[in-house]
Design an enzyme around this catalytic site. Structure first.
Site, PDB file in Angstrom:
ATOM      1  CG  ASP A  79      -0.966   7.902  -5.538  1.00  0.00           C
ATOM      2  OD1 ASP A  79      -0.082   7.786  -6.397  1.00  0.00           O
ATOM      3  OD2 ASP A  79      -1.803   7.018  -5.291  1.00  0.00           O
ATOM      4  CB  ALA A 127      -0.892  -0.002   1.233  1.00  0.00           C
ATOM      5  CE  LYS A 148      -4.912   6.547  -5.703  1.00  0.00           C
ATOM      6  NZ  LYS A 148      -3.757   5.744  -6.106  1.00  0.00           N
TER       7      LYS A 148
END
Lengths: 512, 512
Positions: free
Chosen positions: A265, A205, A297
């Site tokens: 990210d 992760a 996302k």
């Protein structure tokens, strides 16, 4: 011993990913060379070298004036015997930080700049602070698509590249953001059972409560040496391993070790990270899953399409066959969130358990079907039916158990959740109209996942379900009292669920 | 001792600005609470608390299983006696990192966000990596002028604020980027000799080869306790101190400790840093110097004007009287670059030495004149003549020596440069048409400045000077062989000078 030599000593301090060197304040080299505490120094033997952060020591029990100490990991990485003579010097500075500063100022970098940055990072010339600066400067819309291509090539070139000696090496990858979305562990046994080569390496992760490697680790050893990996894939046509043991795009792993605690990210970094890893792993055909939803996302179809084009642009120029599917990302997939709970869901689907979460089964079959269609002998549109036959017939679970056996089974499989738990209950009656992916992931992480493998969240209600006031929406599990408390505080601030009227349920806006 | 208590121990390791805690691997708390190496832990006594990075220890000589060790600075900062009972827990995470991630995604932050970020930073909840992410995300054009105002207010509120109980407290500040530009050490004695209050606190160098504090430290003690500072200013009307001892906008100092090794220095951060520091120091009137030139921080008149407006916008809203002057920044000022060499230039000017660099004298007089005009009794345009009289009459050097004496004189003043040196010579004959500020600063830093105070560069030729082939352009001084080598390599790549025809000399585009 000449004056510029020191004696190597292993210092019993675990500094994890950060190499630390210890030098006594009265060491002649410390004074002559003008080293500073927290500056970087380079340590060399005849053949080995390592860069480490300097801590200055006043206690001769830790290191003496003629010694240089290394923390445990740094000592292991240096690979030189204790009591050897070594030399210490100022490291060559990371010249590519000049490029990073130009990037911060908004300039476009060229291919050589990205190669230099990747090279300095893999040589351990960047501090975590400098990598953080690079990642933020190159985040979001600050890299154009050619820069992302350069960065991908540079990361690919930073390590080894596997060659499976076959014309079709399949892979699948989800960009993440949807808790519980553990389809890979179902797709791989189906595809391998069909006979297609799918040597799957996954990451742990980054910002989520579980990665495929974290989850698979509940069932089997995932840290496999490259040679062992090769044997497993030859025998079973597939594997589910952690990608970190081979030197595949090692710069990517180093950058992830900074992205993870920062919780960032970005899209450009994501495309470069995924494609460099897949190319290094020897993939020729790759299916990418982009879930779209208000708390995933990617939130809008137009962004999903832009991201798809970005994957296609970079992959085409690197000779990788990519197909992108856009999927329903409105809520978590399956029931469990966290390594142990997700492993339980996966096993239920593979075992055709009637209680298995239907959405996880359905999505895994859709994706497996698309991967199977990479096979020239499979007619377009027939993949799904083949995948379903493999799953229903028990060939998928048989393949999974075979893979587990070859990788190294975890004895006494125990997928039970953490020993501390609390339930979150509905405060009104109605229909579940929203489940916030981000908040559910945050709660699971706050409870300790993925580091505490049994921590996480188990969902009892999904979108469209009717609930009565006082009925449990989900259960949170933790292993440690402080995490338990943090997770409770977070649930009290925002439980992540909205309960409303059936007609307020958002429609899925993707066909798949 | 209850099970959740540990015994505090001072570990003789110097980890500089980074707080490090040491816990034995077999410590019961390490296992029960699930701490990770390199994670942050919070250590509490009854009244004190500190956050530190965890290193896990396997050697009971460093810490025992019932002990918690702190590195030297962390121990001092914690302020609790050795062998005291303390508690350890997971720190509350830095919630404001959510705002930083929104900033990375390009969002605008509000006043509360900036207050929360400053608060978490001053509470030591941010790692250097996280501060780096914040600085890069908030760099350049990523903060609008109201965000810069919010950030300034938040940094100001993070510490103490001096009150000099006078209606006119003068200050001056140069935004930097011009090597050798040490006017402050001439302006302060002139202004103080006139009787105007100028309690000057300066920073150390961020990305330059010397700051005013680094240079003044060649002559006098600059690390003064707040009470001592007050006495000096009452007696002399001025001082030249390092600003880091008082708690003036401490968040700014913490951020600078990250900006410095990263070598970044963005405009928004610069305005917030300068104005929060000056307001915290109790200034009411501030003169800001923005040098413009092809290799200075500000390269075009239009950028200088934009920066001027930004200073005015933020200062006006915080009730600080700001005047901005735009100056000639085409080349270094004076001859020396580096603390010892710059201190020599300053003393020459103050002593009216005929060899003193004329440009340094001239610029210092212009700036001092503008500061003197803050005095309501000085007629507009008369400041320069008053400043020159004070300098020429010897009152400036007398005031400087008085300030040095009160701050604490460095005995046996020695401004001689480093013992290793080499000359860079002209390879053709002609006129000096360009001196690259950035490259000259880089060479001086590579030679060891500002950490090695005698390292640096001494210029023998300036813009417009004629040179013969083989004649020395400048001398580089270093203290240590490795720095000496690095500086030589850099000069060989690019010596920083261009020699051409007299008519190629760029015109200064500022009137001042």
């Amino acid at each position: 011993m000449t004056q510029d030599r020191l004696i190597l000593r292993r210092v019993g301090i675990d500094t994890y990913h950060e190499n630390v060197a210890y030098l006594h304040r009265d060491c002649i080299l410390y004074r002559v060379e003008g080293f500073q505490a927290l500056s970087k120094i380079e340590i060399c033997s005849n053949s080995n070298r390592i860069v480490a952060l300097l801590n200055v020591v006043d206690d001769p029990n830790i290191v003496g004036v003629n010694e240089l100490g290394l923390s445990e990991q740094a000592f292991d990485q240096f690979g030189v015997a204790e009591a050897s003579e070594i030399r210490v010097k100022h490291p060559e500075p990371a010249h590519s930080m000049d490029s990073v500063r130009r990037k911060i100022d908004g300039e476009r970098l060229n291919e050589q700049d990205y190669f230099d940055i990747a090279h300095d990072i893999v040589e351990n010339r960047y501090s975590k602070m400098e990598m953080s600066a690079f990642l933020v400067a190159a985040s979001q819309n600050n890299m154009d698509r050619d820069e992302i291509l350069f960065h991908t090539k540079a990361m690919l070139a930073s390590g080894d590249r596997l060659n499976w000696q076959e014309s079709l090496v399949a892979d699948k990858h989800c960009i993440g953001g949807i808790p519980g979305n553990r389809t890979t562990m179902i797709v791989v046994p189906i595809v391998a059972a069909h006979g297609m080569l799918i040597p799957k390496t996954s990451s742990r992760a980054i910002t989520s409560p579980a990665g495929t490697a974290d989850t698979m680790e509940m069932l089997a050893n995932v840290e496999l040496e490259p040679q062992k990996l090769l044997e497993i894939v030859r025998k079973e046509r597939g594997c589910l391993a952690w990608g970190g043991t081979a030197r595949l795009a090692p710069v990517d792993d180093i950058l992830i070790s900074v992205e993870r605690p920062l919780g960032i990210d970005s899209q450009g970094q994501m495309v470069a990270s995924i494609l460099s890893k897949k190319l290094a792993a020897g993939s020729t055909h790759l299916l990418i899953d982009i879930p779209v939803g208000p708390s995933s996302k990617v939130r809008h179809m137009r962004s999903a399409l832009a991201l798809r084009k970005l994957f296609e642009y970079v992959a085409d120029r690197l000779n990788l066959h990519v197909e992108v599917v856009i999927t329903d990302g409105r809520q978590p997939i399956g029931r469990g969130i966290g390594p142990a709970l997700e492993a339980r869901d996966v096993i239920q689907v593979l075992e055709n358990n009637p209680n298995a979460p239907a959405d996880l089964r359905q999505k895994a079959l859709q994706l497996a079907g698309r991967v199977l269609e990479f096979d020239p002998d499979v007619r377009g549109g027939q993949g799904y039916a083949i995948a379903r036959d493999i799953l229903d017939s028990g060939r998928a679970i048989a393949k999974m158990e075979a893979i587990i056996e070859t990788q190294g089974r975890i004895n006494a499989r125990d997928l039970s959740p953490g020993k501390l738990s609390f339930e979150i209950k509905a405060d009104v009656s109605g229909t579940v109209t929203d489940i916030d992916n981000l908040q559910m992931a945050r709660i699971a992480r706050r409870a300790g996942a993925p580091i505490d493998k049994r921590a996480g969240v188990d969902l009892h209600k999904k979108l469209g379900d009717t609930v009565k006031s006082g009925e449990a929406l989900y259960t949170v599990y933790a292993e440690f009292p402080s995490d338990f408390q943090f997770a409770q505080d977070l649930c009290n601030q925002n439980c992540g669920y909205r309960i409303g009227l059936a007609n307020e349920l958002p429609k899925s806006f993707v066909a798949f």
